[in-house]
Scaffold this motif. Sequence first.
Motif, PDB file in Angstrom:
ATOM      1  N   ILE A  73       0.838  -1.201   0.000  1.00  0.00           N
ATOM      2  CA  ILE A  73       0.000   0.000   0.000  1.00  0.00           C
ATOM      3  C   ILE A  73       0.872   1.250   0.000  1.00  0.00           C
ATOM      4  CG2 ILE A  73      -1.694   1.332   1.332  1.00  0.00           C
ATOM      5  CD1 ILE A  73      -2.854  -1.343   2.283  1.00  0.00           C
ATOM      6  N   GLN A  74       0.622   2.106  -0.985  1.00  0.00           N
ATOM      7  CA  GLN A  74       1.288   3.408  -1.092  1.00  0.00           C
ATOM      8  C   GLN A  74       0.215   4.413  -1.475  1.00  0.00           C
ATOM      9  OE1 GLN A  74       4.265   3.130  -4.136  1.00  0.00           O
ATOM     10  NE2 GLN A  74       5.320   1.446  -3.161  1.00  0.00           N
ATOM     11  N   GLU A  75      -0.327   5.092  -0.508  1.00  0.00           N
ATOM     12  CA  GLU A  75      -1.373   6.077  -0.765  1.00  0.00           C
ATOM     13  C   GLU A  75      -0.830   7.460  -0.448  1.00  0.00           C
ATOM     14  OE1 GLU A  75      -4.325   5.587  -2.152  1.00  0.00           O
ATOM     15  OE2 GLU A  75      -4.099   3.411  -2.189  1.00  0.00           O
TER      16      GLU A  75
ATOM     17  N   VAL B  89       0.351  13.752  -7.000  1.00  0.00           N
ATOM     18  CA  VAL B  89       1.751  13.409  -6.714  1.00  0.00           C
ATOM     19  C   VAL B  89       2.101  12.067  -7.349  1.00  0.00           C
ATOM     20  CG1 VAL B  89       3.373  12.786  -4.866  1.00  0.00           C
ATOM     21  CG2 VAL B  89       1.898  14.785  -4.611  1.00  0.00           C
ATOM     22  N   GLN B  90       1.209  11.079  -7.235  1.00  0.00           N
ATOM     23  CA  GLN B  90       1.490   9.754  -7.788  1.00  0.00           C
ATOM     24  C   GLN B  90       1.428   9.742  -9.308  1.00  0.00           C
ATOM     25  OE1 GLN B  90      -1.266   7.484  -5.243  1.00  0.00           O
ATOM     26  NE2 GLN B  90       0.514   6.299  -4.594  1.00  0.00           N
ATOM     27  N   LYS B  91       0.731  10.693  -9.895  1.00  0.00           N
ATOM     28  CA  LYS B  91       0.595  10.725 -11.355  1.00  0.00           C
ATOM     29  C   LYS B  91       1.821  11.309 -12.042  1.00  0.00           C
ATOM     30  CE  LYS B  91      -4.383  10.965 -11.051  1.00  0.00           C
ATOM     31  NZ  LYS B  91      -5.535  11.833 -11.006  1.00  0.00           N
ATOM     32  N   ASN B  92       2.607  12.115 -11.344  1.00  0.00           N
ATOM     33  CA  ASN B  92       3.810  12.715 -11.909  1.00  0.00           C
ATOM     34  C   ASN B  92       5.005  11.856 -11.507  1.00  0.00           C
ATOM     35  OD1 ASN B  92       6.277  14.308 -11.998  1.00  0.00           O
ATOM     36  ND2 ASN B  92       4.956  16.059 -12.453  1.00  0.00           N
ATOM     37  N   GLU B  93       5.653  11.235 -12.481  1.00  0.00           N
ATOM     38  CA  GLU B  93       6.699  10.251 -12.201  1.00  0.00           C
ATOM     39  C   GLU B  93       7.882  10.823 -11.416  1.00  0.00           C
ATOM     40  OE1 GLU B  93       9.625   7.259 -14.645  1.00  0.00           O
ATOM     41  OE2 GLU B  93       7.710   7.799 -15.554  1.00  0.00           O
ATOM     42  N   SER B  94       8.373  12.007 -11.774  1.00  0.00           N
ATOM     43  CA  SER B  94       9.547  12.552 -11.073  1.00  0.00           C
ATOM     44  C   SER B  94       9.201  12.960  -9.644  1.00  0.00           C
ATOM     45  CB  SER B  94      10.145  13.730 -11.841  1.00  0.00           C
ATOM     46  OG  SER B  94       9.227  14.808 -11.900  1.00  0.00           O
ATOM     47  N   ILE B  95       8.024  13.542  -9.457  1.00  0.00           N
ATOM     48  CA  ILE B  95       7.598  13.916  -8.106  1.00  0.00           C
ATOM     49  C   ILE B  95       7.381  12.653  -7.274  1.00  0.00           C
ATOM     50  CG2 ILE B  95       5.743  14.966  -6.735  1.00  0.00           C
ATOM     51  CD1 ILE B  95       5.327  16.953  -9.019  1.00  0.00           C
ATOM     52  N   SER B  96       6.697  11.687  -7.855  1.00  0.00           N
ATOM     53  CA  SER B  96       6.414  10.438  -7.151  1.00  0.00           C
ATOM     54  C   SER B  96       7.704   9.743  -6.722  1.00  0.00           C
ATOM     55  CB  SER B  96       5.585   9.521  -8.042  1.00  0.00           C
ATOM     56  OG  SER B  96       5.305   8.322  -7.368  1.00  0.00           O
TER      57      SER B  96
ATOM     58  N   ALA C 211      11.565  18.853  -6.095  1.00  0.00           N
ATOM     59  CA  ALA C 211      10.850  17.967  -7.028  1.00  0.00           C
ATOM     60  C   ALA C 211       9.345  18.005  -6.787  1.00  0.00           C
ATOM     61  CB  ALA C 211      11.362  16.536  -6.899  1.00  0.00           C
ATOM     62  N   ALA C 212       8.937  18.040  -5.514  1.00  0.00           N
ATOM     63  CA  ALA C 212       7.510  18.030  -5.196  1.00  0.00           C
ATOM     64  C   ALA C 212       6.882  19.410  -5.313  1.00  0.00           C
ATOM     65  CB  ALA C 212       7.292  17.469  -3.796  1.00  0.00           C
ATOM     66  N   GLY C 213       7.725  20.451  -5.401  1.00  0.00           N
ATOM     67  CA  GLY C 213       7.208  21.801  -5.550  1.00  0.00           C
ATOM     68  C   GLY C 213       6.476  22.320  -4.332  1.00  0.00           C
ATOM     69  N   PHE C 214       6.951  21.972  -3.134  1.00  0.00           N
ATOM     70  CA  PHE C 214       6.299  22.470  -1.924  1.00  0.00           C
ATOM     71  C   PHE C 214       6.373  23.982  -1.877  1.00  0.00           C
ATOM     72  CE2 PHE C 214       7.473  18.156  -0.203  1.00  0.00           C
ATOM     73  CZ  PHE C 214       6.177  17.680  -0.217  1.00  0.00           C
ATOM     74  N   ARG C 215       5.282  24.606  -1.452  1.00  0.00           N
ATOM     75  CA  ARG C 215       5.211  26.064  -1.401  1.00  0.00           C
ATOM     76  C   ARG C 215       6.130  26.634  -0.333  1.00  0.00           C
ATOM     77  NH1 ARG C 215      -0.087  24.347  -2.183  1.00  0.00           N
ATOM     78  NH2 ARG C 215      -0.478  24.426   0.037  1.00  0.00           N
TER      79      ARG C 215
END
Length: 195
Positions: free
Chosen positions: A90-92, A98-105, A137-141
């Motif tokens: 399980i990886q939720e 986030v899971q849809k973007n390969e580099s961010i994921s 990579a995740a683009g956190f604000r």
Amino acid sequence: DSSNPVSLEFARTEIEPVLNCVERQIAINVELSAVRRMTKEGQKGVQLLMDLDALDNDNGPHEILQHILSRSAKHFQAELSAVLLPGLGIQEIWPGSVQKNESISKAVMTTLGALVAQAQIHRQVLLSGVNIRTRIAAGFRSDNPKVLCSPIINSIGDVIGVFVLIAARKFSKEQVRLSRAICAKINTLLRTADQ
């Protein structure tokens, strides 16, 4: 009898249980006092737990976990919330983008994997910052996002995964306690979903 004085060891064995009892009672009184002074944030935390209790278990673990993650993210004002249970596959992650973007994921999953390893070693809530590679990579604000990582512990005491929140501000002690309660709920929901 003054001719036969009590040994120090005997006195200690007689007094120690009494002192332990007093210590436990003080701890209980401190907890009760904290409950009585529950802040507005604490009351909202109790409401969150009640909302999570009301989730419909018939929807399956994926949907239940997504509800838990989205409601937790809103409550904690988190940019990201996740549950990772490697042994169960399980990886939720919330938000789902986030899971849809390969580099961010990939960046986020690397960080989450490291957090699972740390949780298995330390077996307690971990508070830290996000490493710069994941932050970019995740683009956190936030320039300095904070991580709260709570271990999910099964009924035999093994750390089976983590519940993670990433937010712009530090987490309070009350939020740490709430994250532990959410982990217990996740474990219960998973057990009931298996039945």
